[in-house]
Design a protein around this motif. Structure first.
Motif, short mmCIF file in Angstrom:
data_model
loop_
_atom_site.label_atom_id
_atom_site.label_comp_id
_atom_site.label_asym_id
_atom_site.label_seq_id
_atom_site.Cartn_x
_atom_site.Cartn_y
_atom_site.Cartn_z
N THR A 111 0.82 -1.20 0.00
CA THR A 111 0.00 0.00 0.00
C THR A 111 0.86 1.26 0.00
O THR A 111 2.03 1.23 0.38
N LYS A 112 0.23 2.35 -0.38
CA LYS A 112 0.89 3.65 -0.39
C LYS A 112 -0.19 4.72 -0.43
O LYS A 112 -1.26 4.50 -0.99
N VAL A 113 0.08 5.88 0.15
CA VAL A 113 -0.79 7.04 -0.03
C VAL A 113 -0.17 7.88 -1.14
O VAL A 113 1.01 8.22 -1.08
N LEU A 114 -0.99 8.18 -2.15
CA LEU A 114 -0.52 8.93 -3.32
C LEU A 114 -1.05 10.36 -3.28
O LEU A 114 -2.19 10.59 -2.86
N TYR A 115 -0.23 11.26 -3.79
CA TYR A 115 -0.57 12.68 -3.89
C TYR A 115 -0.43 13.10 -5.35
O TYR A 115 0.10 12.34 -6.16
N PRO A 116 -0.89 14.31 -5.72
CA PRO A 116 -0.83 14.71 -7.13
C PRO A 116 0.57 14.50 -7.73
O PRO A 116 1.58 14.87 -7.14
N GLY A 117 0.56 13.84 -8.88
CA GLY A 117 1.80 13.53 -9.58
C GLY A 117 2.40 12.18 -9.22
O GLY A 117 3.30 11.71 -9.91
N ASP A 118 1.91 11.55 -8.16
CA ASP A 118 2.42 10.23 -7.77
C ASP A 118 1.82 9.14 -8.67
O ASP A 118 0.69 9.25 -9.14
N VAL A 119 2.61 8.08 -8.86
CA VAL A 119 2.23 6.97 -9.75
C VAL A 119 2.37 5.66 -8.98
O VAL A 119 3.29 5.50 -8.18
N PHE A 120 1.46 4.71 -9.23
CA PHE A 120 1.51 3.39 -8.60
C PHE A 120 1.13 2.35 -9.63
O PHE A 120 0.25 2.59 -10.46
N VAL A 121 1.76 1.19 -9.57
CA VAL A 121 1.51 0.11 -10.53
C VAL A 121 0.78 -1.04 -9.83
O VAL A 121 1.15 -1.45 -8.73
N PHE A 122 -0.25 -1.56 -10.51
CA PHE A 122 -0.99 -2.74 -10.06
C PHE A 122 -0.72 -3.86 -11.07
O PHE A 122 -1.21 -3.79 -12.21
N PRO A 123 0.06 -4.88 -10.71
CA PRO A 123 0.40 -5.95 -11.66
C PRO A 123 -0.84 -6.71 -12.16
O PRO A 123 -1.83 -6.85 -11.44
N VAL A 124 -0.73 -7.21 -13.37
CA VAL A 124 -1.82 -7.91 -14.03
C VAL A 124 -2.41 -9.00 -13.13
O VAL A 124 -1.69 -9.77 -12.50
N GLY A 125 -3.74 -9.03 -13.05
CA GLY A 125 -4.45 -10.08 -12.37
C GLY A 125 -4.53 -9.98 -10.86
O GLY A 125 -5.25 -10.75 -10.23
N LEU A 126 -3.81 -9.04 -10.23
CA LEU A 126 -3.82 -8.96 -8.77
C LEU A 126 -4.96 -8.07 -8.29
O LEU A 126 -5.29 -7.06 -8.91
N ILE A 127 -5.55 -8.46 -7.16
CA ILE A 127 -6.63 -7.68 -6.55
C ILE A 127 -6.06 -6.36 -6.04
O ILE A 127 -5.05 -6.35 -5.34
N HIS A 128 -6.73 -5.26 -6.39
CA HIS A 128 -6.26 -3.95 -5.96
C HIS A 128 -7.44 -3.02 -5.71
O HIS A 128 -8.58 -3.32 -6.04
N PHE A 129 -7.14 -1.86 -5.11
CA PHE A 129 -8.18 -0.88 -4.72
C PHE A 129 -7.57 0.50 -4.66
O PHE A 129 -6.35 0.67 -4.61
N GLN A 130 -8.46 1.51 -4.61
CA GLN A 130 -8.08 2.90 -4.36
C GLN A 130 -9.16 3.51 -3.46
O GLN A 130 -10.36 3.32 -3.70
N PHE A 131 -8.71 4.26 -2.45
CA PHE A 131 -9.64 4.88 -1.48
C PHE A 131 -9.23 6.32 -1.25
O PHE A 131 -8.07 6.61 -0.93
N ASN A 132 -10.19 7.24 -1.40
CA ASN A 132 -9.93 8.66 -1.17
C ASN A 132 -9.86 8.90 0.34
O ASN A 132 -10.86 8.78 1.03
N VAL A 133 -8.69 9.24 0.83
CA VAL A 133 -8.49 9.46 2.27
C VAL A 133 -8.70 10.92 2.66
O VAL A 133 -8.57 11.25 3.84
#
Length: 194
Positions: A111-133
């Motif tokens: 996990t990571k908290v992202l801010y404007p300009g930040d990038v995150f990779v979710f590998p193919v087939g893996l369960i993932h999510f995004q939540f506005n904190v």
């Protein structure tokens, strides 16, 4: 894996009709509307605007697509997977708590908290999510490594399948009482993918 089916009248690649190149127009390579914020007034507080081979026929066989995701404060793009694509997400506005879980047997959470300009990779087939904190809206753009990435929303697939998965199967799998499974299956499982 590329699947090509040739019929007497049309060629299908990965389940999508290939346009005759002689008949292609600029509109086959165009989509308008990603600048427009989408309605997030739903139980999840998010809205995914997909731009893939369905919206842009010219993407067929090119191996790319994208999506705009709008999040209300505390909005969630719930746990899901893309069976045919890796996703790379960039936050344009706001902050997102994101993560993915590796496959069995480790089931390791990244996990990571992202801010404007930040990038995150979710590998193919893996369960993932995004939540506005945060207390403000969030806008993100996701690029995917397939023209037809697919999406399987975990809660919808497990508790909202049609026909329903047997209660006996789900009570055993989740080690919960039948009433819990019945309650979950009775919910309206929201689809925030448009």
């Amino acid at each position: 894996m590329l699947f090509i089916v040739i019929s007497l009248f049309a060629v299908f690649v990965n389940g999508k009709l290939c346009n005759n190149p002689e008949l292609a127009t600029a509109d086959d390579f165009f989509f308008s509307g990603l600048l427009t914020p989408r309605n997030t007034s739903n139980p999840l507080g998010s809205n995914v605007t997909a731009v893939n081979v369905v919206q842009i026929p010219g993407l067929n066989t090119l191996g790319i697509s994208l999506a705009r995701i709008d999040y209300a404060p505390y909005g969630l793009n719930q746990q899901h997977t893309h069976p045919r694509a890796t996703e790379i997400l960039v936050v344009l506005e706001g902050s997102l708590y994101v993560g993915f879980v590796t496959s069995n047997p480790d089931n390791r959470l990244f996990t990571k908290v992202l801010y404007p300009g930040d990038v995150f990779v979710f590998p193919v087939g893996l369960i993932h999510f995004q939540f506005n904190v945060g207390k403000t809206n969030v806008v993100a753009i996701a690029d995917l490594s397939s023209q037809n990435p697919g999406v399987i929303t975990i809660a919808n697939a497990v508790f909202g399948s049609n026909p329903k998965i047997s209660t006996d199967v789900l009570t055993k799998a989740f080690q919960v009482d039948k009433n819990v499974v019945d309650h979950l299956q009775a919910q309206f499982w929201w689809n925030n993918n448009n």
